[in-house]
Every structure is written in C-alpha cells, then in structure tokens.
Design an enzyme around this catalytic site. Structure first.
Site, PDB file in Angstrom:
ATOM      1  N   TYR A 176      -6.708 115.072 -82.480  1.00  0.00           N
ATOM      2  CA  TYR A 176      -5.652 115.754 -83.248  1.00  0.00           C
ATOM      3  C   TYR A 176      -4.917 114.753 -84.142  1.00  0.00           C
ATOM      4  O   TYR A 176      -4.998 113.547 -83.938  1.00  0.00           O
ATOM      5  CB  TYR A 176      -4.709 116.527 -82.327  1.00  0.00           C
TER       6      TYR A 176
ATOM      7  N   TYR B  12      -9.611 105.673 -72.230  1.00  0.00           N
ATOM      8  CA  TYR B  12     -10.051 105.448 -73.612  1.00  0.00           C
ATOM      9  C   TYR B  12     -11.386 104.710 -73.653  1.00  0.00           C
ATOM     10  O   TYR B  12     -12.273 105.050 -74.432  1.00  0.00           O
ATOM     11  CB  TYR B  12      -8.999 104.654 -74.396  1.00  0.00           C
TER      12      TYR B  12
ATOM     13  N   ARG C 205      -4.498 105.120 -68.823  1.00  0.00           N
ATOM     14  CA  ARG C 205      -4.966 105.653 -70.106  1.00  0.00           C
ATOM     15  C   ARG C 205      -6.000 104.732 -70.762  1.00  0.00           C
ATOM     16  O   ARG C 205      -6.970 105.200 -71.344  1.00  0.00           O
ATOM     17  CB  ARG C 205      -3.777 105.874 -71.053  1.00  0.00           C
TER      18      ARG C 205
END
Ligand code: SAM
Length: 260
Positions: free
Chosen positions: A92, A70, A66
């Site tokens: 979100y 990013y 991850r």
C-alpha cells in the site's frame, strides 16, 4: 537476462482512487500477484483482478519481529522468481516509502540477473502535502521514522517542514498489536521539546482511505500529545518554527532577487 521478472507496485492510500493505470495493468497481467496491504477492500479487488493472487499476511505475522518478517517476505518473493514467472508485488502507499521487503527484493532480483523494477504509488506523505496544503520546497522538508529519530538523535532543522512517521509504534521492533506506545511517545515529545516550544502546534494527520471521506487533521500543542491522539496510521506534521537566515553574500554572488 532470466525469463522471470518482478514488478513492485503501490496501491496508494485511498482505495482504488490512487491505483495508477500502470499498476493496475501489471496486477492484471502478472502470472502471480503477492500482496501486503492494510485495507480489506483492496485485498478483495486484487484477488478479483488476478485469480493467482496470494496474501503475504501469513508470512508477515509468522515472526515475532518485523525485521524477520520482512526478510522472510523478501526471500519468498525471490523464491517465486525461480519458476519463470512474471511476479507482481503490491504494497500500500508507495512501495518504497517506509517499506522494506519489496525494495530489498528488487535489489536482490537485479543482482541475480532478473528484470526487476518499482512503480511509484501515492504515499501518505503525498496525501499530507495535498490535505495540509504544503509545498515541501517552500522551506525544505525532513522526514523521519519516529523510532529512528530518537535512536539516532537525528538533527531537526526547525526552519523546515518536518514529517514524523510510525508515531503509533515507537520503540517496538515487534508487531504492534499489543504495544503500549506511551513510553515511546513521551520520549518523542521530550526530544521534540529540545527543539520546539512545548506549545508549538503540531498536526496529527490521517489520510482518508476511502473516496468521499475527509482526512483526519488534529492540531495539538506539542506537549499535550497523548497516545489517544495517535493511531497506527497517524503521521505527525510539524510546521517550521522560524525563518532561515539568508546568506546575503551568496544572494549577491548568484545575482538574484531572492524572495524566500
Ligand atoms: C510502514 S509505513 C507505510 C507507508 C506507505 N508505504 C506509504 O507510502 O505511505 C506505515 C506508516 O505510514 C503512515 N501512514 C500509513 N497510512 C496512513 C494514512 N492513511 N494517513 C497518514 N499516514 C499514514 C503512518 O506514519 C504509518 O505509521
């Protein structure tokens, strides 16, 4: 100041209901919108609101880790700024809350001399305060990422409200699709049991993502929490386990009639 600009907005948790007017206007008026959101209806809405919209999913899922994803997303956002455009990035919830790539992009963009800012959005924690009727100021509030809590042996103040995020992906730095969360969750329970009684009631919480739906609020004895109870959008709330000691001398010095 360079011509391009970057505005990062949050779309909130509940589809459209949480989108601020300021965020909406920035999405509609941008030359290009980049989005990374976890719910299909808001993706569709963004693409309708601005035809120059692009999903960041392909970059997000391109890398095994991850953190790599990013970094790649941050670099991509900065790259987009080089072509004199008004860029709007949508994440979100609140775009800085337990979310890294757009915040990093705003910091980098400012260092490079671009106008860049973040607009607030409604986070899962905001929804939790409403649904569980919690005033974080009543006892103080600590908020941790589950993996960080374990790895950094964060000190928990059991007189506070405690919020634990990312309990569905404990101990993985990869994308979570095939992650077995049992080992991490067992470590989390073990760690929390060094602070709380094993039958201290905790709440597994999921805010409603669509208007008209109710949130999921599951009260469970700490030691009975299992992987079946948590999903990738679960957040855990732990209520205070005891009252803080009051400093009578300070209350006197301040000359207040302190009612905790
Ligand atoms: C990468 S963070 C993103 C948080 C988001 N930026 C925000 O402002 O809420 C993902 C974590 O947010 C929490 N989360 C996301 N959606 C949620 C929901 N509907 N209800 C409760 N917690 C949620 C969970 O702890 C999840 O593991």
């Amino acid at each position: 100041m360079k011509k391009s600009s970057l505005v990062v907005v949050g779309s909130g948790i509940k589809f459209l209901s949480h989108l601020t007017i300021e965020a909406k206007v920035n999405i509609e008026e941008a030359d290009k919108v980049l989005y990374l959101v976890n719910e299909p209806a808001i993706k569709q809405w963004i693409c309708k609101a601005n035809i120059n919209s692009e999903s960041l999913d392909k970059i997000y899922f391109k890398y095994e880790y991850r953190l790599e994803s990013y970094k790649a997303i941050t670099n991509y956002i900065i790259d987009q700024l080089k072509s004199d455009k008004k860029i709007c990035v949508v994440l979100y919830g609140h775009p800085c809350v337990y979310a890294k790539p757009a915040l990093d992009a705003v910091c980098q963009a400012r260092q490079l001399g671009y106008y860049a800012k973040v607009l607030p959005g409604i986070s899962a924690e905001d929804c939790l305060f409403s649904d569980l009727l919690i005033n974080p100021g009543s006892h103080g509030c600590q908020s941790f990422d589950a993996t960080n809590l374990l790895v950094s042996k964060k000190h928990i103040d059991i007189t506070c409200h405690i919020i634990v995020w990312q309990v569905g992906v404990i101990g993985t730095l990869r994308h979570a699709k095939i992650h077995n969360n049992k080992v991490g969750l067992d470590f989390l329970i073990e760690y929390l049991c060094t602070y709380y009684d094993k039958d201290h009631k905790i709440i597994v919480y999921e805010a409603a993502q669509y208007a008209g739906l109710e949130p999921l609020i599951k009260s469970i004895n700490l030691s009975l929490l299992t992987t079946n109870d948590v999903s990738r959008i679960s957040t855990i709330y732990i209520p205070p386990a005891k009252s803080p000691v009051q400093d009578k001398e300070m209350i006197e010095k301040l000359g207040i009639n302190w009612i905790p």
